[in-house]
Design a protein around this motif. Structure first.
Motif, mmCIF file in Angstrom:
data_model
loop_
_atom_site.group_PDB
_atom_site.id
_atom_site.type_symbol
_atom_site.label_atom_id
_atom_site.label_comp_id
_atom_site.label_asym_id
_atom_site.label_seq_id
_atom_site.Cartn_x
_atom_site.Cartn_y
_atom_site.Cartn_z
ATOM 1 N N SER B 15 -7.482 30.078 5.231
ATOM 2 C CA SER B 15 -7.729 31.218 6.122
ATOM 3 C C SER B 15 -7.870 30.693 7.555
ATOM 4 C CB SER B 15 -9.012 31.930 5.706
ATOM 5 O OG SER B 15 -10.121 31.108 5.972
ATOM 6 N N PRO B 16 -7.678 31.567 8.546
ATOM 7 C CA PRO B 16 -7.833 31.120 9.940
ATOM 8 C C PRO B 16 -9.225 30.544 10.230
ATOM 9 C CG PRO B 16 -6.708 33.216 9.887
ATOM 10 C CD PRO B 16 -7.149 32.939 8.467
ATOM 11 N N SER B 17 -10.260 31.144 9.669
ATOM 12 C CA SER B 17 -11.603 30.617 9.977
ATOM 13 C C SER B 17 -11.816 29.257 9.314
ATOM 14 C CB SER B 17 -12.700 31.617 9.586
ATOM 15 O OG SER B 17 -12.724 31.805 8.208
ATOM 16 N N SER B 18 -11.198 29.030 8.155
ATOM 17 C CA SER B 18 -11.297 27.703 7.519
ATOM 18 C C SER B 18 -10.525 26.669 8.335
ATOM 19 C CB SER B 18 -10.735 27.738 6.094
ATOM 20 O OG SER B 18 -11.453 28.628 5.306
ATOM 21 N N ALA B 19 -9.362 27.074 8.858
ATOM 22 C CA ALA B 19 -8.586 26.159 9.705
ATOM 23 C C ALA B 19 -9.390 25.800 10.963
ATOM 24 C CB ALA B 19 -7.250 26.791 10.083
ATOM 25 N N TRP B 20 -10.079 26.799 11.530
ATOM 26 C CA TRP B 20 -10.886 26.523 12.715
ATOM 27 C C TRP B 20 -12.046 25.571 12.366
ATOM 28 C CZ3 TRP B 20 -10.397 26.234 17.607
ATOM 29 C CH2 TRP B 20 -11.519 26.169 18.440
ATOM 30 N N SER B 21 -12.623 25.711 11.180
ATOM 31 C CA SER B 21 -13.703 24.800 10.767
ATOM 32 C C SER B 21 -13.209 23.353 10.710
ATOM 33 C CB SER B 21 -14.242 25.184 9.379
ATOM 34 O OG SER B 21 -14.913 26.398 9.443
ATOM 35 N N LEU B 27 -13.300 17.799 16.220
ATOM 36 C CA LEU B 27 -13.655 17.687 17.640
ATOM 37 C C LEU B 27 -15.133 17.392 17.875
ATOM 38 C CD1 LEU B 27 -11.609 20.684 19.118
ATOM 39 C CD2 LEU B 27 -10.975 18.258 19.054
ATOM 40 N N ALA B 28 -15.981 17.890 17.003
ATOM 41 C CA ALA B 28 -17.435 17.733 17.200
ATOM 42 C C ALA B 28 -18.091 17.526 15.836
ATOM 43 C CB ALA B 28 -18.003 18.962 17.904
ATOM 44 N N ARG B 36 -20.438 21.326 19.284
ATOM 45 C CA ARG B 36 -20.165 21.972 17.984
ATOM 46 C C ARG B 36 -20.650 23.422 17.994
ATOM 47 N NH1 ARG B 36 -18.906 19.844 12.870
ATOM 48 N NH2 ARG B 36 -19.356 21.288 11.188
ATOM 49 N N VAL B 37 -21.826 23.632 18.568
ATOM 50 C CA VAL B 37 -22.361 24.995 18.663
ATOM 51 C C VAL B 37 -21.409 25.870 19.487
ATOM 52 C CG1 VAL B 37 -24.248 26.379 19.627
ATOM 53 C CG2 VAL B 37 -24.756 24.302 18.318
ATOM 54 N N GLU B 38 -20.919 25.319 20.596
ATOM 55 C CA GLU B 38 -20.015 26.076 21.468
ATOM 56 C C GLU B 38 -18.709 26.420 20.735
ATOM 57 O OE1 GLU B 38 -20.169 24.670 25.372
ATOM 58 O OE2 GLU B 38 -18.643 26.038 26.124
ATOM 59 N N LEU B 39 -18.188 25.457 19.992
ATOM 60 C CA LEU B 39 -16.949 25.707 19.234
ATOM 61 C C LEU B 39 -17.190 26.715 18.115
ATOM 62 C CD1 LEU B 39 -15.765 21.994 19.076
ATOM 63 C CD2 LEU B 39 -14.510 23.840 20.197
ATOM 64 N N GLU B 40 -18.337 26.612 17.470
ATOM 65 C CA GLU B 40 -18.649 27.560 16.390
ATOM 66 C C GLU B 40 -18.860 28.975 16.931
ATOM 67 O OE1 GLU B 40 -20.629 24.491 13.114
ATOM 68 O OE2 GLU B 40 -21.932 25.515 14.549
#
Lengths: 168, 157
Positions: B15-21, B27-28, B36-40
């Motif tokens: 899923s897109p959210s899994s790919a983003w994880s 990256l962090a 990491r907080v900012e990316l999340e």
């Protein structure tokens, strides 16, 4: 419309249809003159719920409900009805966003002051999913539904779209 | 300028959210770090861009103090076969020190995406996916860092 064909699993079908449902809803929100920012705030919860209930076969419909926040009345609604099927070998995956764009242009923009939410209709047997709660859809009295056919096919797992417009 | 690329499996393998994880972990990797907080925090916006297949031919780019990192997503057959995937951990943390990230975005979504990102992040922006990240922009940031005054040396001179 883009079509891709490959060897499939049901999990791939579920992931594809979940992804494309959310993409179509985002596009409807934007093309209808509203801001999709609110949708992205809930993206993970929406994805988790739709994916879980497609996987268990409990998801019947996904609704984009648009309403007037001042009087809480329905302004418009899009429905995506789920049809369960599966094809493994040579499964075709496709999305038809153009037909949606055509009907949005036909019905015109919603006022920018409108709010929206995503609601799903599930079978009573559905498992609970974190972030989701029970609700009731707003009345469609004075509206008529127009079906526009299949818009997403994830290897046999499909979604047919329709929208509600006010009877003039 | 050193450039490193990673190709992440997306729909229908993930899923897109899994790919983003996966991207966030690259990256962090440190749990609870500010980056990491900012990316999340922008996971929903990034997921919608991945879902739009904006990452197919145009990368998300991270630049700043280290090598530039380009992140693409693989879709359809490529995502399922995983033959061209490259998801191995980086040998450095691209979000340590000064860093910026540019996300590819469909032109028609750029307005609301930029507005939404501005509310959540000072480091992450979006660009039209038809536009490359300007090399000068990355190098200017590097130059600015290199031109910083060495206070100790200045005071000792």
């Amino acid at each position: 419309m883009s079509t891709t064909v490959f060897v499939n699993t049901y999990t791939h079908s579920v992931t594809y249809v979940t992804d494309k449902l959310l993409t179509l809803i985002k596009n409807i929100i934007r093309l209808s003159g509203l801001n999709p920012g609110k949708l992205t705030q809930d993206w993970e919860v929406l994805e988790r719920g739709i994916k879980t209930w497609l996987d268990t076969g409990d998801l019947e419909e996904v609704h984009l409900e648009v309403f007037n926040p001042n009087n809480d009345k329905l302004v418009g609604r899009w429905d995506f009805e789920i049809f369960y099927g599966f094809s493994a070998d040579g499964a075709a995956f496709w999305l038809d966003p153009d037909v949606i764009s055509y009907y949005i242009k036909k019905q015109g923009l919603w006022p920018g002051s409108c709010d929206y939410r995503i609601v799903v209709t599930n079978k009573p047997s559905r498992p609970d999913v974190l972030g989701w709660s029970k609700t009731t859809l707003r009345s469609t009295d004075g509206f008529v539904k127009q079906s526009i056919g299949t818009t997403i096919d994830g290897g046999g797992l499909t979604a047919g779209a329709g929208y509600w417009r006010k009877i003039s | 300028m050193t450039v490193i690329a990673r190709r992440i499996k997306a729909t229908p393998a993930r899923s897109p959210s899994s790919a983003w994880s996966v991207i966030v972990n690259l990256l962090a990797p440190k749990a609870g770090s500010a980056a990491r907080v900012e990316l999340e925090n922008i996971a929903g916006i990034a997921s919608s861009l991945i879902s739009d297949e904006a990452f197919r031919n145009s990368p998300a780019v991270v630049y700043g103090s280290g090598p530039r990192v380009r992140l693409y997503c693989l879709y359809d057959e490529e995502a399922i076969s995983g033959e061209n995937a490259s998801e191995s951990a980086l040998s450095f943390v691209p979000t340590e020190g000064d860093w910026k990230m540019s996300l590819p975005c469909l032109a028609e979504d750029l307005g609301w995406v930029q507005e939404a990102l501005k509310k959540k992040s000072s480091q992450i922006t979006a660009r039209d996916l038809a536009t490359a990240v300007d090399d000068d922009e990355c190098e200017a940031q590097q130059d600015a860092k290199n031109l910083g005054i060495d206070g100790e040396a200045f005071l000792n001179s």
